[in-house]
Design an enzyme around this catalytic site. Structure first.
Site, PDB file in Angstrom:
ATOM      1  N   ASN A 257       0.878  -1.271   0.039  1.00  0.00           N
ATOM      2  CA  ASN A 257       0.026  -0.197  -0.001  1.00  0.00           C
ATOM      3  C   ASN A 257       0.665   1.385  -0.113  1.00  0.00           C
ATOM      4  O   ASN A 257       1.945   1.291   0.125  1.00  0.00           O
ATOM      5  CB  ASN A 257      -1.166  -0.048   1.381  1.00  0.00           C
ATOM      6  CG  ASN A 257      -0.201  -0.116   2.644  1.00  0.00           C
ATOM      7  OD1 ASN A 257       0.761   0.592   2.723  1.00  0.00           O
ATOM      8  ND2 ASN A 257      -0.736  -0.625   3.503  1.00  0.00           N
ATOM      9  N   CYS A 320      -7.511  -2.274  -6.430  1.00  0.00           N
ATOM     10  CA  CYS A 320      -6.753  -2.656  -5.097  1.00  0.00           C
ATOM     11  C   CYS A 320      -7.846  -2.668  -3.898  1.00  0.00           C
ATOM     12  O   CYS A 320      -8.811  -3.187  -4.012  1.00  0.00           O
ATOM     13  CB  CYS A 320      -5.686  -1.653  -4.855  1.00  0.00           C
ATOM     14  SG  CYS A 320      -6.226   0.167  -5.052  1.00  0.00           S
ATOM     15  N   ASP A 325      -5.374   4.395  -5.645  1.00  0.00           N
ATOM     16  CA  ASP A 325      -3.678   4.603  -5.340  1.00  0.00           C
ATOM     17  C   ASP A 325      -3.113   3.783  -6.532  1.00  0.00           C
ATOM     18  O   ASP A 325      -2.496   4.104  -7.432  1.00  0.00           O
ATOM     19  CB  ASP A 325      -3.286   4.437  -3.909  1.00  0.00           C
ATOM     20  CG  ASP A 325      -3.474   5.632  -3.244  1.00  0.00           C
ATOM     21  OD1 ASP A 325      -3.547   6.643  -3.764  1.00  0.00           O
ATOM     22  OD2 ASP A 325      -4.071   5.365  -1.969  1.00  0.00           O
ATOM     23  N   ARG A 326      -2.834   2.324  -6.091  1.00  0.00           N
ATOM     24  CA  ARG A 326      -2.289   1.405  -6.948  1.00  0.00           C
ATOM     25  C   ARG A 326      -2.981   1.324  -8.080  1.00  0.00           C
ATOM     26  O   ARG A 326      -2.399   0.907  -9.274  1.00  0.00           O
ATOM     27  CB  ARG A 326      -2.106  -0.042  -6.135  1.00  0.00           C
ATOM     28  CG  ARG A 326      -1.267  -0.035  -4.904  1.00  0.00           C
ATOM     29  CD  ARG A 326      -1.216  -0.830  -4.060  1.00  0.00           C
ATOM     30  NE  ARG A 326      -2.317  -0.856  -3.183  1.00  0.00           N
ATOM     31  CZ  ARG A 326      -2.672  -1.465  -2.176  1.00  0.00           C
ATOM     32  NH1 ARG A 326      -1.796  -2.608  -1.930  1.00  0.00           N
ATOM     33  NH2 ARG A 326      -3.956  -1.552  -1.431  1.00  0.00           N
TER      34      ARG A 326
END
Length: 371
Positions: A257, A320, A325-326
């Protein structure tokens, strides 16, 4: 030591402290005992500058925060100066950044013609006025075979309502591929299976509809398997691909993360800006130990796999936990590999707005990103 004369050294000292506000990544109070007020400015190139203020000058810290991380544009003169400079230069034309990305224009460029009766997609307006999914765009692209009601019900079983939706359509005909397959990159948040392994008929129907468009469906869960499993305790989880057909696949990417990523980057900055870096015989082993190269390697490896699958007529769903984010990293880099338009200045700007800004990446919070 690497500067030849005093004038070069003086210029270096002067330029070293000329840092545009947009290059600030963090301003924090230093943990030091002092008669003055110590604070640190972290710069995006890895520098960390320590300053001391008199108590009577502490408003400077507030002003720096306001200018480096503005909540409004009242204090920022950069956009006006930039446009003035460009408009006075015959080589350039001032650009209104708000008009670079147009939802309908971009999907039309990709080859999605909603008015075409043969089009497999439709415009979905379940998020009108951002009512149902505040972190999603107003308009979504979904399989035409499904009703808005089914898509809305499916969103209930995804974290923050972030239902699977199309981000990129790969026009197989344009690239000389088998045009009978409709392939693309889809994105969402995690499925809320929980520790009891709950199911959603509406979510299953949506995923099956996506799968039926192309050769096959492959789900890329950006997280490590253990992290995804642990999220079940908090109501999260991942998909049971057996529900979608025997050939559907689920792949865990093992990308940690954002907190782990930030920790790795800070360690990298620390060893790269150490004053003894030029003579540090352990530099490469220390650099490897930060884990930063692992993030880069895994991300590039997985985006290469995604691009290959899509180019072969498969649909890929990426997520995710929250999907902001990812997920956009995998989504955008895959598109850069697949579509040369995104390798242009305009295309890259469109890509950032399409897949980071409009899908809720928290640019204005702890990510402190520059766009």
């Amino acid at each position: 030591e690497f500067l030849e004369n005093n004038s070069d050294k003086e210029k270096f000292k002067e330029d070293f402290f000329k840092i545009p506000y947009l290059l600030f990544s963090k301003i924090s109070k230093a943990d030091q005992k002092s008669a003055y007020l110590p604070f640190t400015i972290s710069v995006r190139d890895g520098r960390k500058l320590l300053f001391y203020l008199n108590e009577k000058d502490k408003t400077v810290l507030t002003e720096l925060q306001a200018r480096a991380f503005p909540k409004t544009f009242d204090l920022c003169a950069f956009p006006k100066l930039l446009n003035d400079n460009l408009s006075n230069n015959p080589k350039y034309q001032a650009v209104n950044g708000w008009n670079v990305y147009d939802f309908n224009k971009e999907f039309l460029r990709q080859g999605v013609i909603f008015d075409d009766q043969n089009c497999k997609f439709k415009l979905c307006e379940i998020n009108k006025d951002f009512k149902n999914i505040p972190t999603y765009p107003l308009l979504l692209v979904e399989p035409k075979s499904l009703s808005d009601e089914v898509i809305l019900k499916a969103s209930i079983h995804r974290t923050k309502g972030r239902v699977p939706t199309l981000s990129f359509y790969f026009d197989n005909k344009t690239y000389g591929k088998d045009s009978s397959f409709v392939s693309g990159i889809w994105r969402s948040s995690q499925f809320k299976s929980g520790i009891l392994g709950s199911k959603s008929n509406d979510d299953i129907e949506l995923i099956k509809a996506i799968k039926s468009l192309g050769n096959n469906l492959v789900i890329f869960d950006a997280r490590p398997y253990l992290n995804a499993s642990a999220n079940k305790v908090k109501g999260g989880g991942y998909e049971d691909v057996e529900q979608y057909g025997n050939d559907a696949q689920l792949i865990f990417c093992d990308i940690e993360n954002i907190h782990k990523a930030r920790e790795a980057l800070e360690k990298t900055e620390e060893i790269c800006t150490d004053k003894f870096v030029m003579t540090n015989k352990s530099f490469w082993s220390q650099f490897e130990a930060t884990g930063w190269l692992d993030f880069i390697m895994i991300t590039l490896k997985k985006t290469t796999e995604i691009a290959k699958l899509v180019s072969e007529g498969n649909n890929v769903l990426i997520h995710c936990s929250d999907g902001w984010d990812r997920t956009p990293q995998l989504v955008t880099i895959s598109q850069i590999l697949l579509d040369p338009y995104y390798r242009t200045f305009e295309g890259f700007a469109v890509l950032i707005e399409k897949d980071f800004l409009s899908f809720g990446h928290q640019l204005d919070r702890d990510r402190k990103s520059v766009v």
